[in-house]
Design a protein around this motif. Structure first.
Motif, PDB file in Angstrom:
ATOM      1  N   ARG A  43      34.177  27.651  44.978  1.00 38.74           N
ATOM      2  CA  ARG A  43      33.283  27.587  43.806  1.00 38.74           C
ATOM      3  C   ARG A  43      31.838  27.859  44.161  1.00 38.74           C
ATOM      4  O   ARG A  43      31.022  28.150  43.293  1.00 38.74           O
ATOM      5  N   ARG A  49      29.068  33.096  45.606  1.00 37.00           N
ATOM      6  CA  ARG A  49      28.353  33.739  44.507  1.00 37.00           C
ATOM      7  C   ARG A  49      28.773  35.189  44.295  1.00 37.00           C
ATOM      8  O   ARG A  49      28.529  35.764  43.257  1.00 37.00           O
ATOM      9  N   ASP A  77      38.016  34.946  41.225  1.00 33.53           N
ATOM     10  CA  ASP A  77      37.444  35.390  39.949  1.00 33.53           C
ATOM     11  C   ASP A  77      38.455  36.110  39.073  1.00 33.53           C
ATOM     12  O   ASP A  77      38.415  36.005  37.865  1.00 33.53           O
ATOM     13  N   ARG A  94      42.762  24.093  35.524  1.00 31.06           N
ATOM     14  CA  ARG A  94      42.538  25.539  35.341  1.00 31.06           C
ATOM     15  C   ARG A  94      43.701  26.198  34.597  1.00 31.06           C
ATOM     16  O   ARG A  94      43.485  27.150  33.852  1.00 31.06           O
ATOM     17  N   LYS A 109      29.017  37.203  37.080  1.00 30.34           N
ATOM     18  CA  LYS A 109      30.004  36.196  37.521  1.00 30.34           C
ATOM     19  C   LYS A 109      29.558  34.790  37.101  1.00 30.34           C
ATOM     20  O   LYS A 109      30.344  34.004  36.574  1.00 30.34           O
ATOM     21  N   GLU A 110      28.281  34.512  37.347  1.00 30.90           N
ATOM     22  CA  GLU A 110      27.737  33.196  37.005  1.00 30.90           C
ATOM     23  C   GLU A 110      27.876  32.925  35.506  1.00 30.90           C
ATOM     24  O   GLU A 110      28.225  31.825  35.080  1.00 30.90           O
ATOM     25  N   ASN A 133      31.549  32.335  34.455  1.00 31.76           N
ATOM     26  CA  ASN A 133      31.964  30.997  34.894  1.00 31.76           C
ATOM     27  C   ASN A 133      31.365  29.898  34.028  1.00 31.76           C
ATOM     28  O   ASN A 133      31.942  28.828  33.855  1.00 31.76           O
ATOM     29  N   ARG A 134      30.184  30.165  33.484  1.00 32.86           N
ATOM     30  CA  ARG A 134      29.525  29.179  32.622  1.00 32.86           C
ATOM     31  C   ARG A 134      30.380  28.850  31.399  1.00 32.86           C
ATOM     32  O   ARG A 134      30.312  27.748  30.857  1.00 32.86           O
ATOM     33  N   TYR A 172      33.305  28.141  31.262  1.00 30.40           N
ATOM     34  CA  TYR A 172      34.234  27.044  31.537  1.00 30.40           C
ATOM     35  C   TYR A 172      33.549  25.694  31.602  1.00 30.40           C
ATOM     36  O   TYR A 172      34.203  24.670  31.678  1.00 30.40           O
ATOM     37  N   GLU A 173      32.228  25.703  31.656  1.00 30.09           N
ATOM     38  CA  GLU A 173      31.526  24.459  31.965  1.00 30.09           C
ATOM     39  C   GLU A 173      30.693  23.933  30.804  1.00 30.09           C
ATOM     40  O   GLU A 173      30.082  22.894  30.918  1.00 30.09           O
TER      41      GLU A 173
END
Ligand code: HXC
Length: 258
Positions: free
Chosen positions: A92, A95, A118, A146, A209-210, A213-214, A216-217
């Motif tokens: 995780r 980057r 990814d 996940r 990518k960042e 991924n956001r 999911y959060e």
């Protein structure tokens, strides 16, 4: 750095990590996970590397955490001394993009490691599953978290509670994998995808990518706000100027990763 449980190599801007415990179907013991963490971090730091591929063998990506190693562990071994689960979250922190190229079994921790990547490119013989329930335990590296996000609660429950394996037809239909290819084309396809990614601007790839991924959060409106800020930030890079100018001049962009 010499590793015993993995192999590493670089091809142009792509770093390849191959899980390599063939006698145990690439079962993931602490040493392998330590080495995987080190190799991922080394590629992440290496400015010549823009994309990473993680793969196993044709028979097994990984058949899960090493059952022989963990059978006798106590709660204190697992909890206080952090056996089994240490280093599983290193992925995780990476980057740069990590592509999982999966052939054969991706079971238990193997399925979980693939999902931490990814995206997953799968060979036609790939099989995914969370069979921990048969061992008297449950997924311990994100399987219960996940999988529902990747393939729906219903299918995740089915897999975690019955231990059944999912073939690639079902896995692609359910959205667990992004592409399915013949076994003998797996690495070719993974490198082709990695090379495409590596030809883009590295900082913009990292932002994309960042931002994905956001999702999911956070909430949708927070995520959209986050994406907008990164989109706006991209206008502060030389590569955005080059990318758009190249389009207007009908020529390929030459990114400087700045
Ligand atoms: C240790 C393993 C292993 C594992 C296979 N092997 N999986 N060793 N841990 N997870 C070993 C076998 O013991 C055997 O060793 C050799 O690999 C070949 O396996 P076979 O079973 O003989 O092969 P085959 O009949 O083809 O069956 C393949 C298989 C089966 C379907 C993958 O091996 C299997 O069901 N493995 C266990 C899968 C599993 O339960 N995974 C979840 C683990 S728990 P020998 O010495 O006999 O040749 C987990 C928790 C994650 O992952 C937590 C994360 C923090």
């Amino acid at each position: 750095m010499t590793y015993e449980c993995i192999l590493t190599e670089t091809r142009d801007k792509v770093g390849l990590i191959t899980l390599n415990r063939p006698k145990a179907m690439n079962a993931l013991n602490d040493q392998l996970m330590d080495e995987l963490g080190l190799a991922l971090k080394a590629f992440d730091k290496d400015e010549n590397i823009h994309c990473i591929i993680l793969t196993g063998s044709e028979k097994a990506f990984a058949a899960g955490a090493d059952i022989a190693a963990m059978v006798g562990y106590s709660f204190m071994d697992a909890y206080k001394d952090d056996y089994i689960t240490r280093n599983w979250e290193t992925m995780r922190q990476i980057r740069k993009p990590v592509i999982a190229a999966v052939a054969g079994y991706a079971l238990g921790g193997g399925c979980e490691v693939a999902m931490m990547c990814d995206f997953i490119i799968a060979a036609e013989n790939a099989k995914f599953g969370q069979p921990e329930i048969k061992l008297g335990t449950l997924p311990g590296a994100g399987g219960t978290q996940r999988l529902p996000r990747a393939i729906s609660k219903s299918k995740a429950m089915d897999m975690c509670l019955t231990a059944r394996m999912m073939d690639v037809v079902e896995a692609e239909r359910a959205g667990l994998v992004s592409r399915v290819v013949p076994l003998d084309k797996l690495m070719e396809e993974a490198f082709a995808a990695a090379n495409v990614i590596a030809s883009m601007s590295l900082p913009i790839i990292m932002m994309a990518k960042e931002s994905v991924n956001r999702a999911y959060e956070t909430t949708l409106s927070e995520g959209i706000q986050y994406e907008r800020r990164l989109f706006q930030a991209s206008f502060g890079t030389e590569d955005q100027k080059e990318g758009m100018q190249a389009f207007l001049e009908k020529r390929p962009a030459v990114f400087k990763n700045k």
